[in-house]
Design a protein around this motif. Sequence first.
Motif, PDB file in Angstrom:
ATOM      1  N   PRO A 105      10.476  -4.223   5.735  1.00 21.83           N
ATOM      2  CA  PRO A 105       9.116  -3.732   6.001  1.00 21.83           C
ATOM      3  C   PRO A 105       8.743  -2.465   5.236  1.00 21.83           C
ATOM      4  CG  PRO A 105      10.569  -3.259   7.844  1.00 21.83           C
ATOM      5  CD  PRO A 105      11.342  -4.139   6.918  1.00 21.83           C
ATOM      6  N   THR A 106       9.736  -1.700   4.792  1.00 24.59           N
ATOM      7  CA  THR A 106       9.433  -0.470   4.052  1.00 24.59           C
ATOM      8  C   THR A 106       9.784  -0.579   2.569  1.00 24.59           C
ATOM      9  OG1 THR A 106      11.603   0.436   4.667  1.00 24.59           O
ATOM     10  CG2 THR A 106       9.746   0.959   6.096  1.00 24.59           C
ATOM     11  N   ASP A 107      10.280  -1.730   2.132  1.00 26.85           N
ATOM     12  CA  ASP A 107      10.588  -1.923   0.715  1.00 26.85           C
ATOM     13  C   ASP A 107       9.296  -2.056  -0.087  1.00 26.85           C
ATOM     14  OD1 ASP A 107      13.235  -1.917   1.416  1.00 26.85           O
ATOM     15  OD2 ASP A 107      13.414  -4.107   1.470  1.00 26.85           O
ATOM     16  N   THR A 108       9.314  -1.488  -1.278  1.00 27.44           N
ATOM     17  CA  THR A 108       8.152  -1.560  -2.159  1.00 27.44           C
ATOM     18  C   THR A 108       8.498  -2.380  -3.396  1.00 27.44           C
ATOM     19  OG1 THR A 108       8.771   0.512  -3.262  1.00 27.44           O
ATOM     20  CG2 THR A 108       7.274   0.666  -1.370  1.00 27.44           C
ATOM     21  N   ASP A 109       7.481  -3.020  -3.943  1.00 23.12           N
ATOM     22  CA  ASP A 109       7.634  -3.808  -5.166  1.00 23.12           C
ATOM     23  C   ASP A 109       6.484  -3.444  -6.102  1.00 23.12           C
ATOM     24  OD1 ASP A 109       8.176  -5.583  -7.163  1.00 23.12           O
ATOM     25  OD2 ASP A 109       7.952  -7.397  -5.946  1.00 23.12           O
ATOM     26  N   LYS A 110       6.738  -2.451  -6.949  1.00 24.56           N
ATOM     27  CA  LYS A 110       5.696  -1.968  -7.852  1.00 24.56           C
ATOM     28  C   LYS A 110       5.302  -3.017  -8.879  1.00 24.56           C
ATOM     29  CE  LYS A 110       5.352   2.120  -6.024  1.00 24.56           C
ATOM     30  NZ  LYS A 110       4.122   2.532  -5.326  1.00 24.56           N
TER      31      LYS A 110
ATOM     32  N   ARG B 135       8.331 -14.794  -4.294  1.00 19.20           N
ATOM     33  CA  ARG B 135       8.989 -13.555  -3.874  1.00 19.20           C
ATOM     34  C   ARG B 135       8.338 -12.972  -2.620  1.00 19.20           C
ATOM     35  NH1 ARG B 135      11.846 -10.324  -7.245  1.00 19.20           N
ATOM     36  NH2 ARG B 135      10.600  -8.486  -6.700  1.00 19.20           N
ATOM     37  N   HIS B 136       7.040 -13.072  -2.548  1.00 20.44           N
ATOM     38  CA  HIS B 136       6.288 -12.520  -1.420  1.00 20.44           C
ATOM     39  C   HIS B 136       5.480 -13.655  -0.788  1.00 20.44           C
ATOM     40  CE1 HIS B 136       7.386  -8.448  -2.647  1.00 20.44           C
ATOM     41  NE2 HIS B 136       7.052  -8.785  -3.886  1.00 20.44           N
ATOM     42  N   TRP B 137       5.985 -14.169   0.325  1.00 17.10           N
ATOM     43  CA  TRP B 137       5.447 -15.397   0.909  1.00 17.10           C
ATOM     44  C   TRP B 137       4.018 -15.225   1.417  1.00 17.10           C
ATOM     45  CZ3 TRP B 137      10.418 -16.420   4.278  1.00 17.10           C
ATOM     46  CH2 TRP B 137      11.487 -16.684   3.407  1.00 17.10           C
ATOM     47  N   LEU B 138       3.675 -14.021   1.853  1.00 16.94           N
ATOM     48  CA  LEU B 138       2.315 -13.765   2.334  1.00 16.94           C
ATOM     49  C   LEU B 138       1.637 -12.648   1.551  1.00 16.94           C
ATOM     50  CD1 LEU B 138       2.792 -14.034   6.218  1.00 16.94           C
ATOM     51  CD2 LEU B 138       1.914 -15.763   4.642  1.00 16.94           C
ATOM     52  N   GLY B 139       2.139 -12.375   0.362  1.00 17.98           N
ATOM     53  CA  GLY B 139       1.530 -11.349  -0.480  1.00 17.98           C
ATOM     54  C   GLY B 139       2.088  -9.970  -0.206  1.00 17.98           C
ATOM     55  N   VAL B 140       1.446  -8.973  -0.832  1.00 20.67           N
ATOM     56  CA  VAL B 140       1.883  -7.587  -0.702  1.00 20.67           C
ATOM     57  C   VAL B 140       0.679  -6.707  -0.357  1.00 20.67           C
ATOM     58  CG1 VAL B 140       3.809  -7.832  -2.300  1.00 20.67           C
ATOM     59  CG2 VAL B 140       1.571  -7.157  -3.178  1.00 20.67           C
ATOM     60  N   GLU B 141       0.981  -5.524   0.162  1.00 25.33           N
ATOM     61  CA  GLU B 141      -0.065  -4.561   0.460  1.00 25.33           C
ATOM     62  C   GLU B 141      -0.536  -3.891  -0.831  1.00 25.33           C
ATOM     63  OE1 GLU B 141       1.181  -1.721   3.290  1.00 25.33           O
ATOM     64  OE2 GLU B 141       1.396  -3.158   4.927  1.00 25.33           O
ATOM     65  N   PRO B 142      -1.833  -3.674  -0.984  1.00 26.07           N
ATOM     66  CA  PRO B 142      -2.324  -2.942  -2.150  1.00 26.07           C
ATOM     67  C   PRO B 142      -1.744  -1.523  -2.200  1.00 26.07           C
ATOM     68  CG  PRO B 142      -4.116  -4.049  -1.014  1.00 26.07           C
ATOM     69  CD  PRO B 142      -2.920  -4.156  -0.127  1.00 26.07           C
TER      70      PRO B 142
ATOM     71  N   GLY C  42       2.670  -1.849  -2.255  1.00 26.86           N
ATOM     72  CA  GLY C  42       3.521  -2.964  -2.608  1.00 26.86           C
ATOM     73  C   GLY C  42       4.467  -3.399  -1.507  1.00 26.86           C
ATOM     74  N   HIS C  43       4.155  -3.058  -0.244  1.00 28.63           N
ATOM     75  CA  HIS C  43       4.971  -3.527   0.871  1.00 28.63           C
ATOM     76  C   HIS C  43       4.779  -5.030   1.075  1.00 28.63           C
ATOM     77  CE1 HIS C  43       4.902   0.780   2.708  1.00 28.63           C
ATOM     78  NE2 HIS C  43       5.918   0.617   1.879  1.00 28.63           N
ATOM     79  N   ASP C  44       5.843  -5.699   1.458  1.00 28.41           N
ATOM     80  CA  ASP C  44       5.776  -7.131   1.714  1.00 28.41           C
ATOM     81  C   ASP C  44       5.042  -7.381   3.031  1.00 28.41           C
ATOM     82  OD1 ASP C  44       6.926  -9.904   0.900  1.00 28.41           O
ATOM     83  OD2 ASP C  44       7.416  -9.720   3.028  1.00 28.41           O
ATOM     84  N   VAL C  45       3.954  -8.154   2.964  1.00 27.11           N
ATOM     85  CA  VAL C  45       3.125  -8.391   4.143  1.00 27.11           C
ATOM     86  C   VAL C  45       3.887  -9.210   5.185  1.00 27.11           C
ATOM     87  CG1 VAL C  45       1.023  -9.513   4.974  1.00 27.11           C
ATOM     88  CG2 VAL C  45       0.971  -8.179   2.862  1.00 27.11           C
ATOM     89  N   PHE C  46       4.668 -10.175   4.742  1.00 26.10           N
ATOM     90  CA  PHE C  46       5.436 -11.006   5.671  1.00 26.10           C
ATOM     91  C   PHE C  46       6.365 -10.143   6.514  1.00 26.10           C
ATOM     92  CE2 PHE C  46       9.356 -13.524   6.441  1.00 26.10           C
ATOM     93  CZ  PHE C  46       8.822 -14.497   7.284  1.00 26.10           C
TER      94      PHE C  46
END
Length: 318
Positions: free
Chosen positions: A66-71, A92-99, A102-106
């Motif tokens: 939940p706190t990992d980022t993907d720039k 990689r991100h099943w439900l996308g990422v936060e603007p 880059g946090h994983d929404v899932f």
Amino acid sequence: MTTTAPLPVEPAADRQGAQAPASPWRSAWRRLRRRPIALVGLGIILFFVLTALLAPVLTAISGFGPTDTDKHAIDPYLGGLPRGTLGGVSARHWLGVEPMLGHDVFARLLYGAQISLLVAFSAALLITVVGVTLGVVAGYFGGRIDSVISRFMDVMMSFPSLIFMIALLSVVKNANRVVLLIVVMSLFTWPYIARVIRGQTISLKHREYVEAARASGTGSARILLTEILPNLSSTVIVYITLAIPGLIGSEAGLTYLGVGVRPPTPSWGQMITDSAVYYKVDPMFFALPCTCLFLVVLAFTLLGDALRDALDPKGGLG
């Protein structure tokens, strides 16, 4: 010599006697099963509870916490919006990422479910313990004890709860926000179930079986535990089921107002707050936490309504 006529042989079913009546809980379950919408609500609740419990396993499979980022999943030339369609949905991100972050929404949704359900269930448990205890004591003993507890309930119910919740949560800084939410929400909610339980206890204490137990010398504590409380169980169960959706909504609303759970702790209310400014350019980010919140609240409401009908012996589902 006279012979005695043989006695007629009763059928096996008659020898065994009539079938024992079903218990009230079994009858309630039978009535509940006739409500498909209740089973759908129960299924939705179980789904979210299981996914929340299995959040560490599911996020380990997805590869992002939940706190990992993907720039690499956001585009700096587009103001930090996710790359790709539907908010960056990909393998990689099943439900996308936060603007921006880059946090994983899932992963955020799963751990947000943990917070929402933990706060709601814990607050409901605390409300039930306090409200049922004070309501039973006030209704059973009456007199001055009833007057003091009832006036205290009236005072607590007269507070504008939302304003006082915001004030208390804003004043207390150095505290665990989850525990603080549970305590504050319970503080202003317990009088409602206490009032209902008090009224039912007043009615129950005049029943014949309670009078018989009292006449036989049974103590008040034993009467409360063996005669009064078991007959209040259906009311308590229905109240808890109907109170939980309100508590989930309150937690999300207080977090949305900035006085609830704070980053980096994931929460559906926090996700809705963060996504409000992106609802036009990234509607997926806004829709997902809103949909989860809506489904859980709706499921508990449907189940609570069905339980109220199923546990009512005069209901029309028998």
